[in-house]
Design an enzyme around this catalytic site. Structure first.
Site, mmCIF file in Angstrom:
data_model
loop_
_atom_site.group_PDB
_atom_site.id
_atom_site.type_symbol
_atom_site.label_atom_id
_atom_site.label_comp_id
_atom_site.label_asym_id
_atom_site.label_seq_id
_atom_site.Cartn_x
_atom_site.Cartn_y
_atom_site.Cartn_z
ATOM 1 N N CYS A 159 0.824 -1.162 0.049
ATOM 2 C CA CYS A 159 -0.002 -0.096 0.145
ATOM 3 C C CYS A 159 0.992 1.314 -0.020
ATOM 4 C CB CYS A 159 -0.843 -0.012 1.296
ATOM 5 S SG CYS A 159 -1.634 1.656 1.667
ATOM 6 N N HIS A 160 0.361 2.350 -0.638
ATOM 7 C CA HIS A 160 1.235 3.559 -0.507
ATOM 8 C C HIS A 160 1.755 4.067 0.802
ATOM 9 C CE1 HIS A 160 2.667 6.622 -3.763
ATOM 10 N NE2 HIS A 160 3.304 6.808 -2.741
ATOM 11 N N THR A 161 1.001 3.645 1.836
ATOM 12 C CA THR A 161 1.483 4.019 3.301
ATOM 13 C C THR A 161 2.636 3.428 3.647
ATOM 14 O OG1 THR A 161 -1.162 4.294 3.806
ATOM 15 C CG2 THR A 161 0.724 4.356 5.515
ATOM 16 N N HIS A 193 1.206 -4.067 5.898
ATOM 17 C CA HIS A 193 0.131 -3.962 6.440
ATOM 18 C C HIS A 193 -1.280 -4.505 6.060
ATOM 19 C CE1 HIS A 193 0.086 -0.173 4.425
ATOM 20 N NE2 HIS A 193 -1.251 -0.236 4.695
ATOM 21 N N GLU A 194 -1.089 -4.708 4.694
ATOM 22 C CA GLU A 194 -2.229 -5.403 3.776
ATOM 23 C C GLU A 194 -1.773 -6.671 3.799
ATOM 24 O OE1 GLU A 194 -3.915 -2.392 1.036
ATOM 25 O OE2 GLU A 194 -3.293 -4.206 -0.304
ATOM 26 N N CYS A 226 -10.649 -2.258 20.314
ATOM 27 C CA CYS A 226 -10.666 -3.207 21.450
ATOM 28 C C CYS A 226 -12.125 -3.715 21.964
ATOM 29 C CB CYS A 226 -10.146 -2.092 22.618
ATOM 30 S SG CYS A 226 -10.989 -0.925 23.101
ATOM 31 N N CYS A 236 -13.633 0.680 24.668
ATOM 32 C CA CYS A 236 -13.416 2.146 24.719
ATOM 33 C C CYS A 236 -14.598 2.898 24.192
ATOM 34 C CB CYS A 236 -12.328 2.493 24.034
ATOM 35 S SG CYS A 236 -12.196 2.700 22.254
ATOM 36 N N CYS A 294 -14.830 2.268 20.400
ATOM 37 C CA CYS A 294 -15.451 1.256 19.837
ATOM 38 C C CYS A 294 -17.122 1.242 20.212
ATOM 39 C CB CYS A 294 -14.614 0.014 20.490
ATOM 40 S SG CYS A 294 -13.014 -0.190 19.692
ATOM 41 N N CYS A 310 -10.509 3.698 17.656
ATOM 42 C CA CYS A 310 -10.001 3.037 18.969
ATOM 43 C C CYS A 310 -9.088 3.577 19.864
ATOM 44 C CB CYS A 310 -9.887 1.336 18.759
ATOM 45 S SG CYS A 310 -9.351 0.294 20.177
ATOM 46 N N ARG A 370 -5.945 2.299 17.954
ATOM 47 C CA ARG A 370 -5.864 3.190 16.698
ATOM 48 C C ARG A 370 -4.693 3.271 15.971
ATOM 49 N NH1 ARG A 370 -7.207 9.355 18.060
ATOM 50 N NH2 ARG A 370 -9.152 8.260 19.242
ATOM 51 N N CYS A 418 -6.608 -3.366 3.895
ATOM 52 C CA CYS A 418 -6.428 -1.933 3.921
ATOM 53 C C CYS A 418 -6.956 -1.255 2.827
ATOM 54 C CB CYS A 418 -5.042 -1.699 3.922
ATOM 55 S SG CYS A 418 -4.646 0.241 3.999
ATOM 56 N N ARG A 464 -2.538 -2.915 -7.446
ATOM 57 C CA ARG A 464 -2.108 -3.444 -5.980
ATOM 58 C C ARG A 464 -1.266 -4.762 -6.764
ATOM 59 N NH1 ARG A 464 -2.320 0.175 -3.013
ATOM 60 N NH2 ARG A 464 -3.442 0.125 -1.210
HETATM 61 P P1 NAD Z 1 -1.294 4.855 -5.286
HETATM 62 O O1 NAD Z 1 0.154 5.300 -5.388
HETATM 63 O O2 NAD Z 1 -1.688 3.452 -5.927
HETATM 64 O O3 NAD Z 1 -2.489 5.889 -5.983
HETATM 65 C C1 NAD Z 1 -2.100 7.414 -5.666
HETATM 66 C C2 NAD Z 1 -2.497 8.066 -6.962
HETATM 67 O O4 NAD Z 1 -2.620 9.344 -6.901
HETATM 68 C C3 NAD Z 1 -1.494 7.712 -8.162
HETATM 69 O O5 NAD Z 1 -2.211 7.426 -9.466
HETATM 70 C C4 NAD Z 1 -1.112 9.439 -8.288
HETATM 71 O O6 NAD Z 1 -0.614 9.466 -9.591
HETATM 72 C C5 NAD Z 1 -2.158 10.244 -8.121
HETATM 73 N N1 NAD Z 1 -1.588 11.360 -7.356
HETATM 74 C C6 NAD Z 1 -0.755 11.803 -6.762
HETATM 75 N N2 NAD Z 1 -0.326 12.985 -6.554
HETATM 76 C C7 NAD Z 1 -1.634 13.578 -7.112
HETATM 77 C C8 NAD Z 1 -2.155 15.091 -7.296
HETATM 78 N N3 NAD Z 1 -1.627 15.948 -6.619
HETATM 79 N N4 NAD Z 1 -3.144 15.142 -7.827
HETATM 80 C C9 NAD Z 1 -4.103 13.817 -8.488
HETATM 81 N N5 NAD Z 1 -3.416 12.762 -8.360
HETATM 82 C C10 NAD Z 1 -2.478 12.602 -7.622
HETATM 83 O O7 NAD Z 1 -1.691 4.654 -3.698
HETATM 84 P P2 NAD Z 1 -2.888 4.108 -2.910
HETATM 85 O O8 NAD Z 1 -2.228 2.922 -2.225
HETATM 86 O O9 NAD Z 1 -4.039 4.077 -3.594
HETATM 87 O O10 NAD Z 1 -2.842 5.020 -1.548
HETATM 88 C C11 NAD Z 1 -3.628 6.278 -1.839
HETATM 89 C C12 NAD Z 1 -3.289 7.169 -0.668
HETATM 90 O O11 NAD Z 1 -4.297 6.769 0.414
HETATM 91 C C13 NAD Z 1 -1.984 7.257 0.133
HETATM 92 O O12 NAD Z 1 -1.801 8.512 0.458
HETATM 93 C C14 NAD Z 1 -2.080 6.266 1.225
HETATM 94 O O13 NAD Z 1 -1.201 6.500 2.194
HETATM 95 C C15 NAD Z 1 -3.577 6.490 1.660
HETATM 96 N N6 NAD Z 1 -4.134 5.549 2.516
HETATM 97 C C16 NAD Z 1 -5.121 5.908 3.471
HETATM 98 C C17 NAD Z 1 -5.584 5.037 4.214
HETATM 99 C C18 NAD Z 1 -6.427 5.518 5.427
HETATM 100 O O14 NAD Z 1 -7.057 4.692 6.217
HETATM 101 N N7 NAD Z 1 -6.850 6.716 5.483
HETATM 102 C C19 NAD Z 1 -5.459 3.807 3.882
HETATM 103 C C20 NAD Z 1 -4.858 3.260 2.786
HETATM 104 C C21 NAD Z 1 -3.994 4.227 2.344
HETATM 105 ZN ZN ZN Z 2 -2.728 0.906 3.672
#
Ligand code: NAD
Ligand code: ZN
Length: 373
Positions: free
Chosen positions: A41-43, A63-64, A93, A96, A99, A107, A111, A171, A366
């Site tokens: 995942c991107h995170t 994490h995925e 949990c 809390c 939850c 959580c 969290r 995720c 993915r």
């Molecule tokens: P990814 O890299 O597969 O996709 C991100 C996309 O955004 C890409 O296609 C990229 O070209 C595009 N992008 C980047 N900057 C941009 C901009 N300024 N304008 C328009 N498009 C733009 O990533 P992903 O795995 O799909 O994750 C996406 C985001 O979600 C990441 O920031 C990740 O950390 C986050 N995330 C958050 C949670 C949550 O629970 N909040 C969970 C998972 C992932």
């Molecule tokens: Zn993730």
């Protein structure tokens, strides 16, 4: 079982190295699981690059994933050896105030915590190499054949669900889907803008389609994403690079004043601000999902808010992992949610660094990493 193969990140931005790592037994309320499949995942990438995030190394990312319970510590009563589980980066949990609240999945105990590299029970890592502790990531560290996870971060799932597919529900896909269905909640016939057409954004598009949105506008800087996004119900495309004015103005012109809902899945602060400013006044709701740099600041004129726009944010699409995730798995089992189209690449564990390359180049949605060679 005391040693395992794990992909260790020794330094920021350097390829992971598969090492023989000691994995301690699970302590109270913890579970040791055998990972069968994991994905990137991107995170993971942000914290591995550590450009806009606090560096913490050596660390085992991931994490995925999907796995099977191998052993359990004291006090774990709702899981058994052999159960199929999805580890989730934010736990539940069940005791809390969060939850117990219908509204929150944040959580108090479990969290998401991106800074912590240790387990809660004793403040130590369960991973080490020759006595050197290796940090955990998001309490899951799934880039390892075996990992130790708090039982509150494990969702028991239907054992007939194929783990090489449903791992992506742990995720990205649930996050995007839930951001649309649980948080943005677009009405039938409404318009939705999705910023970022990676797996998370495309899952949000899928959620918007399921909710009955009729215009789903995809915004991305990478034109390669647009062809793929058609399979996910995206009806129109906007590349901010093609315009010489802010993308929020382009969207407002295309929609007679703004979209009804927007969902930001990029992690970039400019996209977050645009996603907020492109919603219609009076009723528009914007939802932030992307993980920002640690020093990012959200700036907008307060009039944009006074004019009755709403800004929201969510982790894991507001799903409570243990309570709600089994129902998302069932959506897949009942064929109400397709997962195959999110899986663009597959590699073996020893090729894990390829998964990073595919994501960096913007080629993959993915990439599934199989723990069995
Ligand atoms: P990814 O890299 O597969 O996709 C991100 C996309 O955004 C890409 O296609 C990229 O070209 C595009 N992008 C980047 N900057 C941009 C901009 N300024 N304008 C328009 N498009 C733009 O990533 P992903 O795995 O799909 O994750 C996406 C985001 O979600 C990441 O920031 C990740 O950390 C986050 N995330 C958050 C949670 C949550 O629970 N909040 C969970 C998972 C992932
Ligand atoms: Zn993730």
């Amino acid at each position: 079982m005391s040693t395992t193969a794990a992909a260790v990140a020794w330094e920021a931005g350097k390829p992971l190295v598969i090492e023989e790592v000691e994995v301690d037994p699970p302590q109270a309320m913890e579970v040791r699981i055998k990972i069968k499949y994991t994905s990137l995942c991107h995170t993971d990438l942000y914290f591995w690059e550590a450009k806009g995030q606090v560096p913490l190394f050596p660390r085992i990312f991931g994490h995925e994933a999907a796995g099977i319970v191998e052993s359990m510590g004291e006090g774990v009563t709702d899981l058994q050896v052999g159960d199929h589980v999805l580890p989730v980066f934010t736990g539940e949990c069940k005791e809390c105030a969060h939850c117990k609240s219908e509204e929150s999945n944040m959580c108090e105990l479990l969290r998401i915590n991106t800074y912590r590299g240790v387990m809660l029970n004793d403040g130590k890592s369960r991973f080490s190499i020759n006595g050197t502790p290796i940090n955990h990531f998001l309490g899951t560290s799934t880039f390892s054949e075996y990992t130790v996870v708090h039982s509150g971060c494990l969702t028991k799932i239907d054992p007939s669900a194929p783990l090489d597919k449903v791992c992506i529900l742990s995720c990205g896909i649930s996050t995007g889907l839930g951001a649309a269905l649980n948080v943005a909640k677009p009405k039938k016939g409404s318009s939705v803008a999705i910023f970022g057409l990676g797996a998370v954004g495309l899952a949000a598009a899928e959620g918007a389609r399921i909710a009955g949105a009729s215009r789903i506008m995809g915004v991305d800087l990478n034109p390669k994403r647009f062809e793929e996004a058609k399979k996910f119900g995206v009806t129109e495309f906007v590349n901010p690079k093609d315009h010489n004015k802010p993308v929020q103005e382009v969207i407002a012109e295309m929609t007679n004043g703004g979209v009804d809902r927007s969902i930001e899945c990029t992690g970039h602060i400019d996209a977050m601000i645009s996603a907020f400013e492109c919603v219609h006044d009076g009723w528009g709701v914007a939802v932030l999902v992307g993980v920002p740099n640690q020093d990012a600041v959200f700036k907008t004129n307060p009039m944009n808010v006074l004019n009755e726009r709403t800004l929201k944010g969510t982790f894991f699409g507001n799903y409570k992992p243990r309570t709600d995730l089994p129902s998302v798995v069932h959506m897949y089992m009942r064929k109400e949610l397709e997962l195959d189209k999110f899986i663009t690449h597959r590699v073996t564990f020893s090729e894990i660094n390829k998964a990073f390359d595919y994501m960096i180049k913007g080629e993959s949605l993915r990439c599934i990493i199989s723990m069995e060679e």
